[in-house]
Motif scaffolding. Structure first.
Motif, PDB file in Angstrom:
ATOM      1  N   MET A   1       5.514  -7.471   1.649  1.00  0.00           N
ATOM      2  CA  MET A   1       4.583  -6.710   0.807  1.00  0.00           C
ATOM      3  C   MET A   1       4.120  -7.593  -0.344  1.00  0.00           C
ATOM      4  O   MET A   1       4.591  -7.501  -1.460  1.00  0.00           O
ATOM      5  CB  MET A   1       5.273  -5.439   0.304  1.00  0.00           C
ATOM      6  CG  MET A   1       4.321  -4.497  -0.349  1.00  0.00           C
ATOM      7  SD  MET A   1       5.095  -2.912  -0.730  1.00  0.00           S
ATOM      8  CE  MET A   1       6.434  -3.372  -1.783  1.00  0.00           C
ATOM      9  N   SER A   2       3.227  -8.492  -0.052  1.00  0.00           N
ATOM     10  CA  SER A   2       2.776  -9.447  -1.055  1.00  0.00           C
ATOM     11  C   SER A   2       2.012  -8.765  -2.177  1.00  0.00           C
ATOM     12  O   SER A   2       1.181  -7.913  -1.954  1.00  0.00           O
ATOM     13  CB  SER A   2       1.876 -10.460  -0.360  1.00  0.00           C
ATOM     14  OG  SER A   2       1.274 -11.293  -1.280  1.00  0.00           O
ATOM     15  N   GLY A   3       2.327  -9.160  -3.399  1.00  0.00           N
ATOM     16  CA  GLY A   3       1.512  -8.710  -4.534  1.00  0.00           C
ATOM     17  C   GLY A   3       2.000  -7.446  -5.199  1.00  0.00           C
ATOM     18  O   GLY A   3       1.677  -7.223  -6.351  1.00  0.00           O
ATOM     19  N   VAL A   4       2.733  -6.583  -4.528  1.00  0.00           N
ATOM     20  CA  VAL A   4       3.224  -5.350  -5.149  1.00  0.00           C
ATOM     21  C   VAL A   4       4.747  -5.368  -5.095  1.00  0.00           C
ATOM     22  O   VAL A   4       5.331  -5.571  -4.034  1.00  0.00           O
ATOM     23  CB  VAL A   4       2.708  -4.095  -4.403  1.00  0.00           C
ATOM     24  CG1 VAL A   4       3.234  -2.835  -5.056  1.00  0.00           C
ATOM     25  CG2 VAL A   4       1.201  -4.073  -4.359  1.00  0.00           C
ATOM     26  N   ASP A   5       5.360  -5.161  -6.236  1.00  0.00           N
ATOM     27  CA  ASP A   5       6.821  -5.076  -6.278  1.00  0.00           C
ATOM     28  C   ASP A   5       7.234  -3.801  -5.534  1.00  0.00           C
ATOM     29  O   ASP A   5       6.838  -2.701  -5.927  1.00  0.00           O
ATOM     30  CB  ASP A   5       7.268  -5.021  -7.749  1.00  0.00           C
ATOM     31  CG  ASP A   5       8.774  -4.779  -7.881  1.00  0.00           C
ATOM     32  OD1 ASP A   5       9.457  -4.716  -6.843  1.00  0.00           O
ATOM     33  OD2 ASP A   5       9.236  -4.649  -9.033  1.00  0.00           O
ATOM     34  N   PRO A   6       8.018  -3.919  -4.450  1.00  0.00           N
ATOM     35  CA  PRO A   6       8.356  -2.714  -3.665  1.00  0.00           C
ATOM     36  C   PRO A   6       9.088  -1.661  -4.474  1.00  0.00           C
ATOM     37  O   PRO A   6       9.068  -0.485  -4.140  1.00  0.00           O
ATOM     38  CB  PRO A   6       9.228  -3.251  -2.522  1.00  0.00           C
ATOM     39  CG  PRO A   6       9.588  -4.641  -2.892  1.00  0.00           C
ATOM     40  CD  PRO A   6       8.603  -5.140  -3.889  1.00  0.00           C
ATOM     41  N   ASN A   7       9.743  -2.090  -5.562  1.00  0.00           N
ATOM     42  CA  ASN A   7      10.499  -1.131  -6.374  1.00  0.00           C
ATOM     43  C   ASN A   7       9.685  -0.560  -7.541  1.00  0.00           C
ATOM     44  O   ASN A   7      10.193   0.303  -8.270  1.00  0.00           O
ATOM     45  CB  ASN A   7      11.768  -1.792  -6.911  1.00  0.00           C
ATOM     46  CG  ASN A   7      12.685  -2.186  -5.767  1.00  0.00           C
ATOM     47  OD1 ASN A   7      12.885  -1.403  -4.839  1.00  0.00           O
ATOM     48  ND2 ASN A   7      13.185  -3.403  -5.795  1.00  0.00           N
ATOM     49  N   ALA A   8       8.477  -1.070  -7.731  1.00  0.00           N
ATOM     50  CA  ALA A   8       7.636  -0.524  -8.808  1.00  0.00           C
ATOM     51  C   ALA A   8       7.365   0.946  -8.520  1.00  0.00           C
ATOM     52  O   ALA A   8       7.146   1.328  -7.361  1.00  0.00           O
ATOM     53  CB  ALA A   8       6.330  -1.295  -8.873  1.00  0.00           C
ATOM     54  N   ARG A   9       7.377   1.777  -9.548  1.00  0.00           N
ATOM     55  CA  ARG A   9       7.160   3.209  -9.329  1.00  0.00           C
ATOM     56  C   ARG A   9       5.731   3.571  -9.687  1.00  0.00           C
ATOM     57  O   ARG A   9       5.172   3.047 -10.662  1.00  0.00           O
ATOM     58  CB  ARG A   9       8.135   4.036 -10.175  1.00  0.00           C
ATOM     59  CG  ARG A   9       9.582   3.861  -9.764  1.00  0.00           C
ATOM     60  CD  ARG A   9      10.451   4.959 -10.306  1.00  0.00           C
ATOM     61  NE  ARG A   9      10.344   6.195  -9.531  1.00  0.00           N
ATOM     62  CZ  ARG A   9      11.007   6.435  -8.396  1.00  0.00           C
ATOM     63  NH1 ARG A   9      11.823   5.543  -7.915  1.00  0.00           N
ATOM     64  NH2 ARG A   9      10.853   7.574  -7.754  1.00  0.00           N
ATOM     65  N   ILE A  10       5.137   4.424  -8.899  1.00  0.00           N
ATOM     66  CA  ILE A  10       3.813   4.940  -9.237  1.00  0.00           C
ATOM     67  C   ILE A  10       3.862   6.467  -9.182  1.00  0.00           C
ATOM     68  O   ILE A  10       4.513   7.032  -8.312  1.00  0.00           O
ATOM     69  CB  ILE A  10       2.698   4.421  -8.305  1.00  0.00           C
ATOM     70  CG1 ILE A  10       2.979   4.794  -6.853  1.00  0.00           C
ATOM     71  CG2 ILE A  10       2.499   2.943  -8.455  1.00  0.00           C
ATOM     72  CD1 ILE A  10       1.751   4.712  -6.004  1.00  0.00           C
ATOM     73  N   ASN A  11       3.176   7.054 -10.118  1.00  0.00           N
ATOM     74  CA  ASN A  11       3.187   8.509 -10.183  1.00  0.00           C
ATOM     75  C   ASN A  11       1.746   9.029 -10.236  1.00  0.00           C
ATOM     76  O   ASN A  11       1.096   8.974 -11.267  1.00  0.00           O
ATOM     77  CB  ASN A  11       3.965   8.960 -11.424  1.00  0.00           C
ATOM     78  CG  ASN A  11       4.215  10.452 -11.404  1.00  0.00           C
ATOM     79  OD1 ASN A  11       3.585  11.173 -10.625  1.00  0.00           O
ATOM     80  ND2 ASN A  11       5.111  10.918 -12.257  1.00  0.00           N
ATOM     81  N   LEU A  12       1.274   9.470  -9.092  1.00  0.00           N
ATOM     82  CA  LEU A  12      -0.086  10.032  -9.018  1.00  0.00           C
ATOM     83  C   LEU A  12      -0.021  11.547  -8.817  1.00  0.00           C
ATOM     84  O   LEU A  12      -0.981  12.155  -8.362  1.00  0.00           O
ATOM     85  CB  LEU A  12      -0.862   9.382  -7.867  1.00  0.00           C
ATOM     86  CG  LEU A  12      -1.218   7.895  -8.045  1.00  0.00           C
ATOM     87  CD1 LEU A  12      -1.775   7.317  -6.750  1.00  0.00           C
ATOM     88  CD2 LEU A  12      -2.241   7.713  -9.161  1.00  0.00           C
ATOM     89  N   SER A  13       1.133  12.124  -9.165  1.00  0.00           N
ATOM     90  CA  SER A  13       1.348  13.539  -8.849  1.00  0.00           C
ATOM     91  C   SER A  13       0.451  14.472  -9.672  1.00  0.00           C
ATOM     92  O   SER A  13       0.406  15.669  -9.388  1.00  0.00           O
ATOM     93  CB  SER A  13       2.815  13.919  -9.044  1.00  0.00           C
ATOM     94  OG  SER A  13       3.180  13.709 -10.389  1.00  0.00           O
ATOM     95  N   LYS A  14      -0.234  13.914 -10.688  1.00  0.00           N
ATOM     96  CA  LYS A  14      -1.189  14.754 -11.426  1.00  0.00           C
ATOM     97  C   LYS A  14      -2.605  14.201 -11.317  1.00  0.00           C
ATOM     98  O   LYS A  14      -3.507  14.651 -12.028  1.00  0.00           O
ATOM     99  CB  LYS A  14      -0.776  14.827 -12.891  1.00  0.00           C
ATOM    100  CG  LYS A  14       0.488  15.629 -13.115  1.00  0.00           C
ATOM    101  CD  LYS A  14       0.843  15.706 -14.578  1.00  0.00           C
ATOM    102  CE  LYS A  14       2.160  16.448 -14.754  1.00  0.00           C
ATOM    103  NZ  LYS A  14       2.724  16.241 -16.078  1.00  0.00           N
ATOM    104  N   ALA A  15      -2.786  13.201 -10.461  1.00  0.00           N
ATOM    105  CA  ALA A  15      -4.082  12.516 -10.408  1.00  0.00           C
ATOM    106  C   ALA A  15      -5.061  13.225  -9.486  1.00  0.00           C
ATOM    107  O   ALA A  15      -4.702  13.698  -8.413  1.00  0.00           O
ATOM    108  CB  ALA A  15      -3.889  11.085  -9.948  1.00  0.00           C
TER     109      ALA A  15
END
Lengths: 200, 154
Positions: A1-15
């Protein structure tokens, strides 16, 4: 997974995301990707008129748009959005332009829309996630100059991290001092902005 | 001549949302997105077959505006086949787009378009379309064809 840290968290639950593409199947693909990313609300549109109606009636957090729409010019739609400063909730939201094959005349139009980023199709989840994370953290200010309203199109090179001399011989040392080469031509700048496919 | 530049920093709700506690890891988000794409693969590739069939009809006809219609269809095949890992089919569709863009507003060269459409039909199922070297030779041949038909007259 080049370029994105697999452990980075993203929260789009209100997007709330607006996806625009003239092809129903490309739109389906974008919807699946954004739902996979956990977006709370995914709205879709296939034409300029439908998109304009949604932009007037709802507030979004991100737009992903392929400007090659059958019923009008999607480039103009994004440009007009950036100019709709009289209280429009969507005027300055992040816009990611996705493009398939682009005619030479489309490249200049894309550059002048005021979109935050360009992504070449075919779209993959990895690339789209990278671009969303980049756009969300992008620190470039918006500029209004002449007919252009959008993120500053000049990406700034700020040298190696503070306290470091850099790892490459070509890394510039701070302070940079005066320029020893002529400024880039408009053509060279245009080539840097031209949409590029990212190989992962 | 002076140019007035106004700089401002609009508030980014997206950044605040992404950084809120909760959500998913990037790895989970990508896995779910790929799973979602897999769920529509057959439907999308079925539509790709229909688009190639439409391209074939348009390529053999004389309908007004067929160049623009073919460009749009080919662009869709490029994006959708590529998104599902059919890189060679996607490359042929991109090549056809380049050919049609070079003849925008004019009649595209029928034979060169037909060769592209036949290549698309063959590469839709690459496992049945010869070995990799043969498929690469087809792509190389199409690149030469597009260069030939896109070169300025004279």
């Amino acid at each position: 997974m080049s370029g994105v840290d697999p452990n980075a968290r993203i929260n789009l639950s209100k997007a709330s995301v607006l996806l625009v593409d003239g092809s129903q199947h490309s739109l389906d693909m974008l919807v699946q990707i954004m739902k996979g990313f956990g977006a709370a609300e995914v709205h879709r549109a296939q034409g300029v008129a439908e998109t304009e109606r949604l932009l007037k009636s709802k507030s979004f957090d991100l737009i992903v748009i392929d400007p090659n729409l059958a019923d009008g010019d999607g480039y103009a739609l994004v440009r007009d959005l950036r100019h709709s400063t009289n209280g429009s909730p969507n005027a300055f939201i992040p816009v990611i332009l996705v493009s398939g094959h682009a005619r030479a005349s489309d490249v200049a139009k894309a550059r002048d829309t005021g979109a935050n980023y360009f992504v070449a199709k075919p779209i993959t989840p990895n690339v789209l996630l990278q671009r969303i994370m980049f756009v969300s953290r992008d620190k470039r200010p918006f500029v209004e100059v002449g007919a252009y309203v959008g993120p500053d199109r000049r990406f700034k090179f700020e040298g190696p991290p503070v306290g470091s001399d850099g790892r490459r011989n070509s890394d510039l040392k701070s302070p940079l001092g005066t320029a020893d080469e002529p400024n880039m031509s408009q053509n060279e700048i245009d080539m840097m902005i031209k949409p590029q496919r990212v190989m992962l | 001549m002076s140019v007035v530049v106004r700089k401002f920093e609009p508030d980014s709700k997206l950044k605040k949302m992404l950084d809120q506690p909760g959500g998913v890891t990037a790895e989970q988000a990508l896995a779910r997105a790929k799973q979602g794409l897999e769920s529509i693969r057959e439907d999308c590739l079925g539509a790709t077959d229909e688009k190639i069939a439409s391209l074939q009809v348009l390529a053999g006809g004389a309908e007004a505006g067929r160049g623009e219609k073919m460009y749009r269809l080919s662009n869709e095949v490029f994006a959708e086949a590529g998104g599902f890992g059919l890189g060679e089919l996607s490359a042929v569709a991109h090549s056809l787009c380049s050919l049609l863009a070079a003849h925008e507003g004019a009649q595209p060269p029928r034979a060169a378009v037909m060769v592209h459409v036949e290549a698309m039909r063959a590469l839709r199922r690459p496992e049945l379309a010869g070995d990799k070297a043969a498929r690469m030779a087809v792509l190389q041949g199409l690149r030469g064809l597009v260069q030939k038909f896109s070169a300025p007259a004279g």
